[in-house]
Write a protein that holds these residues in place. Structure first.
Motif, short mmCIF file in Angstrom:
data_model
loop_
_atom_site.label_atom_id
_atom_site.label_comp_id
_atom_site.label_asym_id
_atom_site.label_seq_id
_atom_site.Cartn_x
_atom_site.Cartn_y
_atom_site.Cartn_z
N PRO A 122 1.04 -1.51 0.15
CA PRO A 122 0.21 -0.29 -0.09
C PRO A 122 0.67 1.19 -0.11
CG PRO A 122 0.23 -0.76 2.21
CD PRO A 122 0.52 -2.15 1.59
N SER A 123 0.27 2.97 -0.48
CA SER A 123 0.81 3.73 -0.29
C SER A 123 0.95 4.77 0.72
CB SER A 123 1.17 4.09 -1.63
OG SER A 123 1.64 5.33 -2.04
N ALA A 124 0.34 5.91 1.52
CA ALA A 124 0.03 6.72 1.96
C ALA A 124 -0.72 7.77 1.22
CB ALA A 124 1.01 7.04 3.01
N ASP A 125 -0.24 7.35 -0.19
CA ASP A 125 -0.87 8.27 -1.14
C ASP A 125 -2.47 8.32 -1.30
OD1 ASP A 125 1.54 10.10 -1.72
OD2 ASP A 125 2.13 8.76 -3.15
N TRP A 126 -2.58 6.66 -1.03
CA TRP A 126 -4.30 6.03 -1.24
C TRP A 126 -5.43 6.99 0.20
CZ3 TRP A 126 -3.17 0.70 -1.49
CH2 TRP A 126 -1.91 -0.38 -2.96
N PHE A 127 -4.66 7.80 0.55
CA PHE A 127 -5.81 8.71 1.44
C PHE A 127 -6.05 9.92 1.24
CE2 PHE A 127 -4.56 4.36 3.09
CZ PHE A 127 -5.03 3.63 3.69
N ASP A 128 -6.81 10.82 1.81
CA ASP A 128 -7.13 12.13 1.79
C ASP A 128 -6.77 11.99 3.74
OD1 ASP A 128 -7.70 14.75 1.68
OD2 ASP A 128 -9.21 14.35 0.74
N TYR A 129 -5.95 13.46 3.64
CA TYR A 129 -6.34 13.81 5.09
C TYR A 129 -6.44 14.76 5.24
CZ TYR A 129 -2.45 10.15 4.83
OH TYR A 129 -1.63 8.93 3.99
N SER A 130 -7.27 15.20 4.70
CA SER A 130 -7.79 17.16 4.61
C SER A 130 -8.91 17.43 5.95
CB SER A 130 -7.46 17.32 3.45
OG SER A 130 -9.00 17.14 2.79
N CYS A 131 -9.25 15.91 5.91
CA CYS A 131 -10.47 16.16 6.52
C CYS A 131 -10.23 15.50 8.74
CB CYS A 131 -11.58 14.54 7.00
SG CYS A 131 -10.19 13.08 6.32
N ILE A 132 -8.45 15.08 8.62
CA ILE A 132 -8.68 14.60 10.11
C ILE A 132 -8.65 16.43 11.33
CG2 ILE A 132 -6.54 14.27 11.09
CD1 ILE A 132 -5.85 12.15 8.96
N GLU A 133 -8.05 17.27 10.95
CA GLU A 133 -8.36 18.57 12.05
C GLU A 133 -9.91 18.80 11.66
OE1 GLU A 133 -6.45 22.83 12.74
OE2 GLU A 133 -6.45 22.09 10.04
N GLU A 134 -10.72 18.60 11.19
CA GLU A 134 -12.25 18.89 11.29
C GLU A 134 -12.99 17.84 12.77
OE1 GLU A 134 -16.13 19.84 9.25
OE2 GLU A 134 -14.30 19.60 7.98
N GLN A 135 -12.13 16.76 12.23
CA GLN A 135 -12.79 15.22 12.90
C GLN A 135 -11.96 15.41 14.75
OE1 GLN A 135 -11.37 11.77 11.17
NE2 GLN A 135 -11.84 12.81 9.42
N CYS A 136 -10.76 15.96 14.74
CA CYS A 136 -10.45 16.30 16.17
C CYS A 136 -10.94 17.31 16.72
CB CYS A 136 -9.22 16.62 15.73
SG CYS A 136 -7.51 15.71 15.46
N ASP A 137 -11.47 19.01 16.15
CA ASP A 137 -12.05 19.89 16.12
C ASP A 137 -13.32 19.54 16.59
OD1 ASP A 137 -9.78 21.80 15.28
OD2 ASP A 137 -10.86 22.43 13.47
N GLU A 138 -14.28 18.56 16.22
CA GLU A 138 -15.42 18.65 16.62
C GLU A 138 -15.44 17.34 17.63
OE1 GLU A 138 -17.09 16.53 13.44
OE2 GLU A 138 -17.59 17.61 11.71
N ILE A 139 -14.48 16.80 18.60
CA ILE A 139 -14.26 16.20 19.73
C ILE A 139 -13.98 17.15 20.20
CG2 ILE A 139 -13.10 13.98 20.52
CD1 ILE A 139 -13.06 12.75 18.45
N ARG A 140 -12.56 17.66 20.04
CA ARG A 140 -12.34 18.96 21.56
C ARG A 140 -12.93 19.78 21.93
NH1 ARG A 140 -6.16 20.01 21.41
NH2 ARG A 140 -5.20 17.99 21.52
N GLU A 141 -14.23 20.54 21.03
CA GLU A 141 -14.81 21.25 21.19
C GLU A 141 -15.89 20.81 22.61
OE1 GLU A 141 -16.93 22.15 16.92
OE2 GLU A 141 -15.32 23.15 16.26
N LYS A 142 -16.03 19.85 21.92
CA LYS A 142 -16.82 18.96 23.69
C LYS A 142 -15.63 18.73 25.03
CE LYS A 142 -19.93 17.31 20.29
NZ LYS A 142 -21.06 16.06 19.55
N ARG A 143 -14.41 18.65 24.48
CA ARG A 143 -13.83 18.87 25.59
C ARG A 143 -13.63 17.10 25.58
NH1 ARG A 143 -9.76 22.23 26.46
NH2 ARG A 143 -9.78 20.80 28.91
#
Length: 368
Positions: A122-143
């Motif tokens: 497999p290659s790390a190029d097979w994934f789109d990482y642009s969604c990750i920070e938003e996923q983290c923010d949704e959880i962190r906003e709820k502490r």
């Protein structure tokens, strides 16, 4: 005290207001909870004030994963056949679906050239990482605490993917008789995960709190391989995954089933923060023993039986089990409550409700 304060205090071996909580459920159990309790998985987590929350991670955008016969394959090129099991909880039947390996594509390889030339690494190029920070923010906003682990078939590991690729029996034979082959396979696996992980952590911009790796090293009675062999063949990659997480400010938790008592000192040496799953039925994995011997130097997550107590016990057995584990584990912090693995659909709703209620009943620290 919110989830973030509570969990980070516990990991630093201090006592927060109560034991932090994690929740591992199979897909069948999530569906069962939705049907019988009328709660989505996220609603269930909020209802029981679960502290650790897992992000989905990057989106797969790589090549279509099918064989010529239209059979699904995983990112390693391993064909898999869905297997559905019917389970009973004493009140009704439920199903769980897993993907069974039908062929190990590297099993017949006899040279290192064949390993390196394998066309499905497999290659790390097979994934789109642009969604990750938003996923983290949704959880962190709820502490809450942000955890990344990946799905069941793509989790930072070495031995498990090698077992899929080479076959369980063959890779274990190789570890004794053909270590050059083993190092080549492990090296290709580690190469992928190091770059895949780097991109995930970089995209998160420091917002992943816990990186969870997962590789099974133990059986019910002992380790799958000797401690010296584990350190020689798997120690470097294990250590590198930990270093990667810590380079981006994350704590590192490792999941392994079975009896791994004999390498916990190595886990500590390599800087592992949290050991999961603490399978209580496995040899020398009793919560009290582990806490007494290692409790000041590594944190633990898990310890609640999914083999015996949850599926076969009564609610009172579940409550007594939680009380026992908490009495052994929670003193001085360093413990996150969770089951030893995913709760399966053969566990009754009554036992599930009792489990999470018992977490709150017995998890409060007296000094708080």
């Amino acid at each position: 005290m919110d989830s973030r304060e509570r969990t980070f205090l516990a990991i630093e071996h201090q006592e927060p207001d109560r034991v932090p909580l994690d929740c591992w459920l199979s897909s069948g159990t999530k569906w069962k909870i939705e049907k019988q309790m009328g709660k989505s998985f996220n609603d269930f987590l909020d209802y029981y004030d679960i502290d650790l929350r897992f992000i989905e991670g990057p989106k797969y955008i790589g090549p279509v994963m099918k064989t010529e016969n239209n059979v699904d394959i995983d990112i390693w090129g391993v064909p898999r056949n869905p297997i559905t099991l019917t389970l009973s909880d004493g009140n009704g039947t439920w199903s769980e679906t897993y993907k069974d390996v039908t062929e190990s594509p590297l099993q017949k390889c006899s040279t290192l050239e064949e390993i390196y030339d394998y066309p499905h690494w497999p290659s790390a190029d097979w994934f789109d990482y642009s969604c990750i920070e938003e996923q983290c923010d949704e959880i962190r906003e709820k502490r809450r605490v942000v955890v990344f682990m990946g799905d069941r078939l793509n989790r930072f590991a070495q031995l498990k993917p090698a077992m899929y690729l080479r076959g369980v029996e063959q890779i274990l034979l190789d570890m004794v008789m053909n270590t050059d082959m083993v190092r080549a396979i492990f090296g290709k696996i580690e190469e992928f995960y190091m770059e895949y992980g780097r991109r995930i952590l970089e995209s998160a911009k420091g917002k992943i709190d816990i990186l969870c790796t997962g590789d099974d090293f133990g059986s019910q009675q002992n380790m799958l391989i000797s401690p010296s062999m584990w350190k020689d063949l798997l120690g470097k990659g294990f250590s590198n995954y930990i270093k990667l997480g810590k380079a981006y400010g994350a704590k590192v938790m490792h999941h392994t089933c079975g009896s791994v008592y004999n390498i916990i000192e190595d886990f500590i040496e390599y800087g592992l923060d949290i050991l999961q799953s603490i399978q209580p039925e496995a040899a020398k994995m009793d919560p009290g023993l582990l806490k007494n011997e290692f409790g000041g130097r590594i944190s633990f997550q898990g310890g609640i039986s999914i083999q015996k107590v949850l599926p076969y016990g009564k609610p009172k057995d579940v409550e007594e089990h939680v009380k026992y584990v908490f009495e052994k584990m929670m003193g001085g912090g360093g413990y996150i409550a969770c089951t030893a693995h995913n709760i399966q659909a053969d566990t009754s709703i009554a036992n599930i409700e009792t489990l999470f209620e018992a977490y709150h009943k017995f998890g409060k620290y007296a000094s708080k």
